[in-house]
Enzyme design. Structure first.
Site, PDB file in Angstrom:
ATOM      1  N   ASP A   3     -38.754 -72.400 -10.364  1.00  0.00           N
ATOM      2  CA  ASP A   3     -39.961 -72.239  -9.542  1.00  0.00           C
ATOM      3  C   ASP A   3     -40.549 -73.594  -9.163  1.00  0.00           C
ATOM      4  O   ASP A   3     -41.489 -73.661  -8.368  1.00  0.00           O
ATOM      5  CB  ASP A   3     -41.012 -71.414 -10.298  1.00  0.00           C
ATOM      6  N   ASP A  55     -35.629 -60.336 -10.035  1.00  0.00           N
ATOM      7  CA  ASP A  55     -36.473 -61.204 -10.866  1.00  0.00           C
ATOM      8  C   ASP A  55     -36.666 -60.603 -12.262  1.00  0.00           C
ATOM      9  O   ASP A  55     -36.383 -59.411 -12.494  1.00  0.00           O
ATOM     10  CB  ASP A  55     -37.825 -61.374 -10.152  1.00  0.00           C
TER      11      ASP A  55
HETATM   12  C1  DGJ Z   1     -41.038 -65.624 -10.070  1.00  0.00           C
HETATM   13  C2  DGJ Z   1     -40.025 -66.180  -9.111  1.00  0.00           C
HETATM   14  O1  DGJ Z   1     -39.333 -67.235  -9.687  1.00  0.00           O
HETATM   15  C3  DGJ Z   1     -40.745 -66.591  -7.839  1.00  0.00           C
HETATM   16  O2  DGJ Z   1     -39.843 -67.212  -6.954  1.00  0.00           O
HETATM   17  C4  DGJ Z   1     -41.384 -65.379  -7.221  1.00  0.00           C
HETATM   18  O3  DGJ Z   1     -40.388 -64.480  -6.840  1.00  0.00           O
HETATM   19  C5  DGJ Z   1     -42.324 -64.738  -8.218  1.00  0.00           C
HETATM   20  N1  DGJ Z   1     -41.703 -64.480  -9.475  1.00  0.00           N
HETATM   21  C6  DGJ Z   1     -42.879 -63.444  -7.666  1.00  0.00           C
HETATM   22  O4  DGJ Z   1     -43.677 -62.781  -8.560  1.00  0.00           O
END
Ligand code: DGJ
Length: 688
Positions: free
Chosen positions: A517, A449
């Site tokens: 997301d 991430d």
């Molecule tokens: C952003 C990601 O896109 C989410 O799926 C998740 O992993 C969060 N970060 C966790 O902090």
């Protein structure tokens, strides 16, 4: 078949892909100019193309055009691709052609400046099984130079009646929003200054004459293989010519190169398609599968990820419970997301402290990993190696490891700062703990991430600190490459707060991208449509989550959520502990159906339909169609299929009904009737 040939008498090179041709020639002043990018030409036809024309109606106009890299020297007023400042203050390059090499499908054109020891190479690569033309630039100065811009390539298209630009815009949770607009006369820039390819723009573009559609019309397209800041600038002159130049870095950065250094840009590839946006996308998908993704032929597993279920409240008990339910519905890979490490119980602390949180996992991760394996799934972990919370042991010990400027505030975004991976010691630290984590914990999958943009991107004491915009990305690539080489079983998902780092650069070392997301199936339809313009379904991670959706509050039927997510690499991300028995059973059935259609979706060719998608793989066809609520009386057209054999017959694998290819493509399937709700369908056909 690909080929590269040279005609010495006309000083032109003909590059051929299976379906297209590209001709580059030297003008009288040795400047490399594009004569043709489009349908396939024979050598004889290429030789008959008019040579590089002199433009310029007045002493205020450019006298050159269609250049392969736009220099600042001479009467050239388009956006420069190459801006260099030499020790005596001279700028740009005055082209002198020094020769070329052809090595299979790889052409290198070598140039030097007429007065200064500065070498420039233009590289082209074509393949037997792709219609992409890959291009990049290499600079080799023999004196110190300051580089203000060094693009990978400039591209131009033939004179058209109009010029329409397709690209994507968006933001966090609204990535890949497709935009098609008339290209303005003047300059248009697509860019990211954020240190990642970004949610707000994506480094690809398509140009057509304003007359192309999904299945017709000529389309010229490009995509940059770079995961940091970038810029593509179009020039549409009042006299009706269009070119664009693109590469890494945004405007205002400068890089100092020392004598003997080699400055290699990322690939900026181009694809021409004669038959519309759909064919352009299919050509990109083929290229990404054959020449970008590290393991294109491996089916992407059905992931279960617990992020939306528990957020930061991770512990061994809830992960075990979710793992059991995930296995029950058919997940093949269980991923534990954020907050398994350090003092990370929310987004304000612990990032950077990459040891197992012993309050949450008193016996370490092994009991959970063993349980996941016992349940027949692989195990994955979330990491965010490039970031740190100020409230962490790592930051307290190394406050100078982050991007910062001595006289400026350190801007916090999501309570975190960016570690400067351009520093070899920082990159080395990251590689070491990742290597240890993967080695010691039998980790099969990393979700990597990246949750904030760069700000105050400085490194005090470094006289060439703008290099960090490039070197950071290169260090990330190098760590991923080393991890993959040392752990051949390891798979990586690229994530940046959803789909903020989706590009051909990251896809060359990851297996899939976390698309967004936003997991609301209604919103996902548009996000996935934008994603699919260049990137293939096998790389598009798509979860089924809860209803109402935690982000949007929208309630959507389970079947519809599945049908939308099944158009990519299906995953599950809901709080399965709150799903009813009936929902779990239905989910298990739909996961089983997905496993059946997975080869068609992940390895097939995509046809986008007005409200759905169709994949064709060998003798199998899968149609996924979906439609949201409509006002009473709204006409909905039948779904006309594409890409079938008109003389062929296709048996519906679920009902046994036999359809004629010609009828499916002309009359189509009966339209969906959503009324005030959500309607979706999945059709499996097999040629018979
Ligand atoms: C952003 C990601 O896109 C989410 O799926 C998740 O992993 C969060 N970060 C966790 O902090």
């Amino acid at each position: 078949m690909r080929s590269v040939t040279f005609d010495a008498s006309s000083r032109r090179w003909l590059l051929r892909t299976p379906g297209t041709s590209y001709v580059v020639a030297l003008a009288d002043d040795d400047a490399p100019r594009c004569l043709h990018w489009g349908p396939a030409l024979t050598a004889e036809q290429a030789a008959s193309l008019p040579g590089p024309a002199a433009f310029g109606a007045s002493s205020f106009d450019s006298t050159a055009g269609e250049e392969e890299l736009v220099s600042e020297v001479g009467a050239r007023f388009e956006t420069p691709s190459l801006q260099v400042v030499l020790p005596d203050g001279d700028r740009g390059i005055e082209w002198r052609h020094d020769g070329h090499e052809i090595d299979g499908g790889h052409l290198t054109l070598r140039f030097s400046d007429r007065r200064h020891p500065l070498l420039v190479e233009l590289h082209y690569r074509v393949h037997d099984d792709s219609d992409a033309i890959e291009r990049w630039t290499v600079l080799r100065p023999q004196v110190p130079v300051t580089v203000l811009r060094c693009d990978s390539a400039a591209w131009s298209v033939p004179a058209l009646d109009g010029y329409r630009l397709s690209h994507v815009t968006g933001g966090w949770s609204s990535e890949h929003a497709l935009s098609r607009t008339e290209l303005a006369v003047g300059e248009t820039a697509l860019t990211s200054r954020r240190g990642l390819s970004s949610h707000h723009a994506n480094p690809w573009l398509m140009i057509d004459g304003g007359d192309a559609g999904e299945r017709h019309g000529e389309v010229w397209s490009c995509a940059l293989a770079w995961s940091g800041s970038w810029r593509v600038t179009f020039t549409r002159t009042p006299s009706g010519r269009v070119n664009w130049t693109g590469g890494f870095g945004h405007e205002g950065l400068t890089w100092r190169l020392e004598p003997g250094e080699e400055w290699v840009t990322p690939v900026f590839a181009g694809v021409y398609a004669p038959d519309g946006y759909g064919e352009a996308s299919r050509r990109w998908h083929d290229h990404v599968a054959r020449h970008v993704l590290p393991r294109p032929d491996e089916p992407r597993p059905v992931v279960y990820n617990a992020w939306e279920a528990v957020g930061f409240d991770v512990n061994e008990a809830n992960q075990r419970d979710l793992a059991r339910l995930a296995a029950r519905v058919g997940a093949e890979l269980f991923v534990m997301d954020d907050a398994w490490f350090g003092g990370r119980t929310g987004d304000s602390a612990g990032l950077g402290d990459w040891w197992v949180n012993d309050e949450r996992f008193p016996d370490g991760l092994s009991p959970l990993i063993d349980e996941v394996h016992r349940l027949g799934m692989r195990f994955g972990l979330w990491v965010e190696p490039e970031m740190v919370n100020p409230d962490s042991d790592l930051y307290r010990a190394n406050p100078d490891w982050v991007l910062h400027m001595p006289g400026r505030s350190r801007t916090l975004l999501r309570n975190q700062l960016v570690l400067n991976f351009a520093r070899p010691d920082v990159a080395d630290w990251a590689h070491k703990w990742l290597h240890k984590l993967v080695s010691e914990h039998a980790v099969d999958f990393l979700k990597w991430d990246f949750n904030r943009a760069f700000t105050e991107a400085g490194r005090p004491g470094d006289p060439d600190q703008d290099r960090l915009w490039i070197d950071h990305v290169r260090a990330v690539y190098s760590i991923m490459d080393r991890l993959r080489a040392d752990h051949p079983h390891l798979r990586i998902e690229a994530c940046a707060g959803g789909g903020g780092r989706t590009d051909l650069g990251i896809l060359a070392r990851t297996d899939q991208v976390w698309t967004s997301d936003n997991t609301d199936a209604h919103d996902r339809i548009a996000i996935q449509r934008g994603f699919s313009q260049v990137y293939p379904a096998r790389a598009m991670a798509a979860w089924v989550t809860d209803s109402p959706n935690p982000l949007t509050g929208r309630a959507v039927p389970l079947r519809f959520r599945f049908h939308v997510a099944m158009a990519g690499a299906l995953g599950l991300g809901g709080d399965l502990a709150r799903w009813s028995e009936a929902e779990l059973s239905e989910a298990a059935e739909l996961v089983a159906v997905y496993k059946d259609i997975r080869p068609v979706v992940q390895f097939g060719r995509l046809w986008r339909l007005p409200y759905g998608v169709q994949y064709v793989h060998g003798d199998r066809v899968v149609v996924l169609a979906w439609h949201g609520p409509v006002a009473f009386g709204t006409p909905i057209a039948p779904l006309r299929l594409a890409g079938l054999d008109p003389d062929g017959r296709y048996r519906d694998e679920d009902t046994g009904t036999v359809h004629h290819g010609a009828v499916l493509m002309s009359r189509g399937l009966p339209p969906l009737t959503p009324g005030g709700g959500y309607s979706s369908t999945l059709l499996r056909l097999r040629a018979c």
